[in-house]
Design an enzyme around this catalytic site. Sequence first.
Site, short mmCIF file in Angstrom:
data_model
loop_
_atom_site.label_atom_id
_atom_site.label_comp_id
_atom_site.label_asym_id
_atom_site.label_seq_id
_atom_site.Cartn_x
_atom_site.Cartn_y
_atom_site.Cartn_z
NE ARG A 252 54.11 25.12 -10.92
CZ ARG A 252 54.96 26.15 -10.97
NH1 ARG A 252 55.06 26.98 -9.93
NH2 ARG A 252 55.67 26.38 -12.05
CG HIS B 178 57.55 21.38 -10.30
ND1 HIS B 178 58.10 22.47 -10.95
CD2 HIS B 178 56.30 21.25 -10.82
CE1 HIS B 178 57.22 22.97 -11.81
NE2 HIS B 178 56.12 22.24 -11.73
CB VAL C 222 63.75 16.73 -10.78
CG1 VAL C 222 65.27 16.85 -10.91
CG2 VAL C 222 63.06 17.69 -11.74
CG ASN D 244 61.30 24.06 -10.02
OD1 ASN D 244 60.25 23.68 -10.51
ND2 ASN D 244 62.28 23.23 -9.72
N PRO E 261 58.08 19.33 -17.98
CG PRO E 261 56.09 18.13 -18.19
CD PRO E 261 57.39 18.14 -17.44
CB THR F 280 41.09 21.86 -10.42
OG1 THR F 280 39.86 22.44 -10.01
CG2 THR F 280 41.67 21.07 -9.27
CG ASP G 295 36.14 22.28 -8.76
OD1 ASP G 295 36.98 22.37 -9.69
OD2 ASP G 295 35.58 23.27 -8.26
#
Length: 327
Positions: free
Chosen positions: A72, A76, A80, A104, A172, A203, A258
């Site tokens: 993540r 992120h 940006v 964030n 988003p 996942t 997975d």
Amino acid sequence: MAPAMAEAAASSRSRSHLDLVVLMLVLLVGGGEALSLDYYTKSCPQEAEAAVAAAVKQAMAKDRTVPAGLLRLHFHDCFVRGCDGSVLLDSSGNISAEKDGPPNASLHAFYVIDNAKAAVEALCPGVVSCADILALAARDAVALSGGPSWVVPVGRRDGRVSLASETTTALPGPTASFDQLKQAFHGRGLSTKDLVVLSGGHTLGFAHCSSFQNRIQQQGVDPALHPSFAATLRRSCPPNNTARAAGSALDPTSSSFDNTYYRMLLTGRGLLSSDEALLTHPKTRAQISLYAASQPAFFRDFVDSMLRMSGLNNVAGEVRANCRRVN
């Protein structure tokens, strides 16, 4: 064709396909100094990538949420200002950095990048950027969680600007519509296919109640949710819930990379509105069905899309000595 020969042929085709994607990225990305596979060949030993992988593996042994956190962070960061490590910068003075922007607020695993950077600095000081370390760590997080691995083109520079105000428009959110998601991806040169593929990163990880509360409100449960799944979510996140740690795993195998995410989506068990939005168009729904049926297809396309996303390269910048502040 014998099974062993078929497997070898498939493996060869897969490697050829990946080599082509990497070559295109090396030649086309950035418009300035391109990313490449041998950027650090002379300036930093091969052990640098191993040092990053070791830092990720060590952190994962203590905290199973680390892979989702690193993946993540990379997403992120890239959305940006490109993949420039700007998400790693701390706020300073009266400037609020990206990591303190509302989208964030739940980012974590920054310390893993700090540890990896320290290990790499011990090998070759001032050479490897924080942005490259984050891209490598995201790859390692996926691979060490049972997902695919890939060769990461390197040579990113670390940006010197990080503004919390830019996160609300660039990233988003969990309630984004299909059109909003598509616009966010297309605006960065990524396709609708990339949108569906990279959403498969869900996942891994966990979502707080606030991310899906809109789907289980007392006045009406989202009809797209399977009734038993909706009931489970409402028990986890009752009305007026104030427990900050409350929420739900993004899929039942949230520590393993997975294709369960896609199978859950097709049975009304997708967690976020933005996940459900991917089912609203025939082409994206067909893509979801493909990945739900074939984990190898998902893995192959995930590698391609990750290479494209991580090629959102800011060619200007520096190599930070400390990932949390500019030089």
